[in-house]
Design a protein around this motif. Structure first.
Motif, PDB file in Angstrom:
ATOM      1  N   LEU A 127       8.129  -3.591  12.484  1.00 57.10           N
ATOM      2  CA  LEU A 127       6.849  -2.952  12.781  1.00 57.10           C
ATOM      3  C   LEU A 127       6.948  -1.436  12.686  1.00 57.10           C
ATOM      4  CD1 LEU A 127       5.680  -5.278  15.659  1.00 57.10           C
ATOM      5  CD2 LEU A 127       4.387  -4.803  13.573  1.00 57.10           C
ATOM      6  N   ILE A 128       8.010  -0.875  13.222  1.00 58.03           N
ATOM      7  CA  ILE A 128       8.204   0.570  13.106  1.00 58.03           C
ATOM      8  C   ILE A 128       9.645   0.855  12.704  1.00 58.03           C
ATOM      9  CG2 ILE A 128       6.401   1.201  14.754  1.00 58.03           C
ATOM     10  CD1 ILE A 128       8.598   1.756  16.787  1.00 58.03           C
ATOM     11  N   ASP A 129       9.864   2.092  12.316  1.00 63.40           N
ATOM     12  CA  ASP A 129      11.194   2.576  11.985  1.00 63.40           C
ATOM     13  C   ASP A 129      11.322   3.956  12.616  1.00 63.40           C
ATOM     14  OD1 ASP A 129      13.697   2.678  10.904  1.00 63.40           O
ATOM     15  OD2 ASP A 129      13.065   2.462   8.820  1.00 63.40           O
ATOM     16  N   GLU A 130      12.497   4.529  12.565  1.00 62.56           N
ATOM     17  CA  GLU A 130      12.697   5.904  13.016  1.00 62.56           C
ATOM     18  C   GLU A 130      13.285   6.697  11.866  1.00 62.56           C
ATOM     19  OE1 GLU A 130      13.504   6.559  17.532  1.00 62.56           O
ATOM     20  OE2 GLU A 130      14.781   4.899  16.874  1.00 62.56           O
TER      21      GLU A 130
ATOM     22  N   PRO B 201       3.441  -4.219   8.507  1.00 61.65           N
ATOM     23  CA  PRO B 201       2.074  -4.657   8.202  1.00 61.65           C
ATOM     24  C   PRO B 201       1.265  -3.580   7.485  1.00 61.65           C
ATOM     25  CG  PRO B 201       2.329  -4.224  10.544  1.00 61.65           C
ATOM     26  CD  PRO B 201       3.691  -4.139   9.957  1.00 61.65           C
ATOM     27  N   LEU B 202       0.349  -4.056   6.652  1.00 66.45           N
ATOM     28  CA  LEU B 202      -0.567  -3.205   5.900  1.00 66.45           C
ATOM     29  C   LEU B 202      -1.984  -3.743   6.055  1.00 66.45           C
ATOM     30  CD1 LEU B 202       1.474  -3.130   2.557  1.00 66.45           C
ATOM     31  CD2 LEU B 202       1.390  -1.271   4.233  1.00 66.45           C
ATOM     32  N   VAL B 203      -2.960  -2.904   5.818  1.00 69.10           N
ATOM     33  CA  VAL B 203      -4.352  -3.352   5.732  1.00 69.10           C
ATOM     34  C   VAL B 203      -4.955  -2.847   4.430  1.00 69.10           C
ATOM     35  CG1 VAL B 203      -4.622  -3.362   8.246  1.00 69.10           C
ATOM     36  CG2 VAL B 203      -5.328  -1.339   6.942  1.00 69.10           C
TER      37      VAL B 203
ATOM     38  N   ALA C 152      -7.997   1.329  -0.579  1.00 71.05           N
ATOM     39  CA  ALA C 152      -6.710   1.887  -0.149  1.00 71.05           C
ATOM     40  C   ALA C 152      -5.924   0.814   0.579  1.00 71.05           C
ATOM     41  CB  ALA C 152      -6.920   3.094   0.762  1.00 71.05           C
ATOM     42  N   THR C 153      -4.621   0.842   0.396  1.00 75.61           N
ATOM     43  CA  THR C 153      -3.707   0.050   1.203  1.00 75.61           C
ATOM     44  C   THR C 153      -3.035   1.021   2.161  1.00 75.61           C
ATOM     45  OG1 THR C 153      -3.319  -1.417  -0.677  1.00 75.61           O
ATOM     46  CG2 THR C 153      -1.779  -1.566   1.162  1.00 75.61           C
ATOM     47  N   VAL C 154      -3.097   0.712   3.463  1.00 80.84           N
ATOM     48  CA  VAL C 154      -2.725   1.678   4.497  1.00 80.84           C
ATOM     49  C   VAL C 154      -1.704   1.056   5.443  1.00 80.84           C
ATOM     50  CG1 VAL C 154      -3.621   3.179   6.329  1.00 80.84           C
ATOM     51  CG2 VAL C 154      -5.042   2.674   4.320  1.00 80.84           C
ATOM     52  N   GLU C 155      -0.733   1.864   5.872  1.00 85.87           N
ATOM     53  CA  GLU C 155       0.296   1.380   6.787  1.00 85.87           C
ATOM     54  C   GLU C 155       0.064   1.922   8.193  1.00 85.87           C
ATOM     55  OE1 GLU C 155       3.984   2.839   5.217  1.00 85.87           O
ATOM     56  OE2 GLU C 155       3.637   4.894   5.902  1.00 85.87           O
ATOM     57  N   ILE C 156       0.818   1.423   9.151  1.00 87.28           N
ATOM     58  CA  ILE C 156       0.755   1.922  10.524  1.00 87.28           C
ATOM     59  C   ILE C 156       0.994   3.431  10.519  1.00 87.28           C
ATOM     60  CG2 ILE C 156       2.074   1.964  12.689  1.00 87.28           C
ATOM     61  CD1 ILE C 156       2.357  -1.066  12.444  1.00 87.28           C
ATOM     62  N   GLY C 157       0.168   4.144  11.267  1.00 90.20           N
ATOM     63  CA  GLY C 157       0.230   5.604  11.263  1.00 90.20           C
ATOM     64  C   GLY C 157      -0.839   6.225  10.390  1.00 90.20           C
TER      65      GLY C 157
ATOM     66  N   ARG D 276       2.232  -9.271   4.348  1.00 91.65           N
ATOM     67  CA  ARG D 276       2.122  -7.942   4.948  1.00 91.65           C
ATOM     68  C   ARG D 276       0.671  -7.484   5.038  1.00 91.65           C
ATOM     69  NH1 ARG D 276       5.546  -3.654   2.000  1.00 91.65           N
ATOM     70  NH2 ARG D 276       4.903  -2.439   3.825  1.00 91.65           N
ATOM     71  N   ILE D 277      -0.214  -7.984   4.176  1.00 90.15           N
ATOM     72  CA  ILE D 277      -1.644  -7.653   4.265  1.00 90.15           C
ATOM     73  C   ILE D 277      -2.230  -8.440   5.424  1.00 90.15           C
ATOM     74  CG2 ILE D 277      -3.876  -7.692   3.109  1.00 90.15           C
ATOM     75  CD1 ILE D 277      -1.969  -5.712   1.842  1.00 90.15           C
ATOM     76  N   ARG D 278      -2.564  -7.738   6.506  1.00 90.56           N
ATOM     77  CA  ARG D 278      -2.996  -8.414   7.731  1.00 90.56           C
ATOM     78  C   ARG D 278      -4.506  -8.468   7.886  1.00 90.56           C
ATOM     79  NH1 ARG D 278       0.832 -11.423   8.535  1.00 90.56           N
ATOM     80  NH2 ARG D 278       0.145 -11.789  10.687  1.00 90.56           N
ATOM     81  N   ALA D 279      -5.245  -7.674   7.127  1.00 88.65           N
ATOM     82  CA  ALA D 279      -6.705  -7.682   7.231  1.00 88.65           C
ATOM     83  C   ALA D 279      -7.291  -6.880   6.079  1.00 88.65           C
ATOM     84  CB  ALA D 279      -7.166  -7.095   8.569  1.00 88.65           C
ATOM     85  N   VAL D 280      -8.532  -7.212   5.738  1.00 86.46           N
ATOM     86  CA  VAL D 280      -9.330  -6.438   4.792  1.00 86.46           C
ATOM     87  C   VAL D 280     -10.546  -5.923   5.554  1.00 86.46           C
ATOM     88  CG1 VAL D 280     -10.727  -6.489   2.683  1.00 86.46           C
ATOM     89  CG2 VAL D 280      -8.575  -7.781   2.796  1.00 86.46           C
ATOM     90  N   SER D 281     -10.831  -4.639   5.440  1.00 88.10           N
ATOM     91  CA  SER D 281     -11.937  -4.026   6.169  1.00 88.10           C
ATOM     92  C   SER D 281     -12.794  -3.228   5.200  1.00 88.10           C
ATOM     93  CB  SER D 281     -11.384  -3.115   7.269  1.00 88.10           C
ATOM     94  OG  SER D 281     -12.417  -2.549   8.039  1.00 88.10           O
TER      95      SER D 281
END
Length: 395
Positions: free
Chosen positions: A59-62, A85-87, A100-105, A142-147
């Motif tokens: 889910l996250i990295d550092e 995950p991506l949306v 657009a395909t967007v990641e967390i953050g 990885r595509i968790r939703a379309v908005s």
């Protein structure tokens, strides 16, 4: 039974802590683990343990920031996991579309745009269906939703009416790339307001009002970071409040709509011209001409006064801390600031005038509906159900 209940409670508490840290990382890109711990009231050990869990779940990295040459070692920032995950975010405007395909953050991984292939909804949805399907083919689970953000009135995932597009009763189901993938949709102005509240001009406010002018007026009230959409999702149609000429009938079927007083149709009418086929382009041309043409300047000033008067009325009713503006509204406040602000102040109740909510131009510009669509999707992804779904997929 008691052991099962205790185990479930422990899992719930762990997931709540993980979700809180994950949401913080999404809302504050480049925050460090220590930043998150301070903001969430976590001990250093708890933050370390939760971060390890989120890394294990992809889910996250550092990521270590670049060296600055100073003393000491910079703390690594919490970032999106490269396999996280991506949306898919989609914006359908009056003349064109964006994806657009967007990641967390909130970082955009891929993007595309184009003009509508024709006036009918079918060919437009075919183009966009190909885009969402291609993103799903590249990234799979990885595509968790379309908005989707749409320049029209929405009810669920159906476009009830989009007067500027002449679309009515259009179902967006074709944009769902696979069975089970959540599909969300909302008005583009409402999505833009969500974006400005989360990442733009209204960031940090508890209650903000967003107004945008394209073909008519739209917007949304944001309370504690969440949009007020109404009972069926059709809230925010501020342009259909009777702030305009009651003799004029709007394409929506009502009379006196504010829509008809602020956009290119209003400016053309003030100049004695026929109603333009493309009100957005007509408005741009008249605003440009206003630099040298007194008649065009007067037409723009009248539209600015109408916008300011309506904004003041909504402030009286909704009590926001700030009013963010996008679309043509930003051009109106740049071209005719005196007229807009004077009308805004005059419309306010007397007790508000000493310290009125600021009128703040958009910080995100034309991208705001797409950014808002992504934020709405991540609200679902970063929910209890979304977290559990991703965790199950990663096991």
């Amino acid at each position: 039974m008691q052991k099962t209940t205790a185990a479930h409670r422990a899992r719930t508490l762990r997931s709540q802590g993980a979700l809180a840290l994950l949401r913080h990382a999404h809302a504050h890109p480049a925050a460090t683990r220590a930043d998150a711990a301070r903001a969430l009231g976590l001990s250093s050990g708890s933050a370390t343990e939760i971060t390890a869990r989120l890394k294990a779940l992809r889910l996250i990295d550092e990521t270590a920031p670049p060296q600055t040459g100073g003393r000491g070692r910079p703390s690594p920032a919490l970032t999106a996991h490269p396999r996280g995950p991506l949306v898919c975010a989609v914006s359908i405007g009056h003349e064109g579309w964006r994806t657009a395909t967007v990641e967390i953050g909130g970082r955009t991984v891929e993007q595309d745009s184009g003009r509508h292939p024709g006036p009918r909804p079918g060919p437009v949805l075919d183009v966009l269906r190909a885009r969402t399907a291609a993103a799903y083919a590249r990234h799979r689970h990885r595509i968790r939703a379309v908005s989707v953000a749409v320049a029209g009135t929405m009810r669920g995932t159906t476009i009830v009416q989009a007067s500027g597009l002449n679309w009515y009763g259009v179902d967006l189901e074709p944009l769902r790339p696979a069975p089970g993938t959540p599909l969300l949709a909302g008005n583009d102005a409402s999505m833009a307001g969500l974006a400005e509240a989360r990442r733009g001009a209204a960031a940090g406010t508890r209650v903000s009002l967003h107004l945008t002018v394209e073909v008519g007026v739209g917007g949304v009230l944001i309370v504690d970071g969440g949009p007020v959409y109404g009972a069926t999702g059709a809230g925010g149609e501020f342009g259909h409040m009777p702030f305009g000429d009651p003799e004029l009938e709007c394409p929506c079927g009502a009379r006196g709509c504010w829509d008809l007083a602020v956009d290119g149709r209003a400016m053309a009418r003030a100049l004695g011209r026929p109603e333009p086929r493309d009100p957005r382009t007509a408005a741009e041309q008249i605003i440009t001409a206003a630099r040298t043409d007194p008649d065009a300047r007067a037409a723009v000033g009248a539209a600015a006064r109408a916008l300011g008067r309506g904004a003041g009325a909504l402030v009286n009713a909704l009590d926001p801390e700030l009013v963010s503006l996008s679309g043509l509204a930003t051009e109106l406040i740049e071209t005719a600031p005196e007229e807009l602000r004077a009308a805004y102040t005059a419309a306010l109740m007397r007790f508000r005038r000493a310290d009125p909510p600021p009128l703040a131009p958009s910080a995100l510009g034309p991208a705001s509906p797409l950014v808002g669509a992504a934020e709405a999707a991540f609200d679902l992804v970063l929910s209890d159900a979304g977290f559990e779904s991703w965790s199950e997929a990663e096991r």
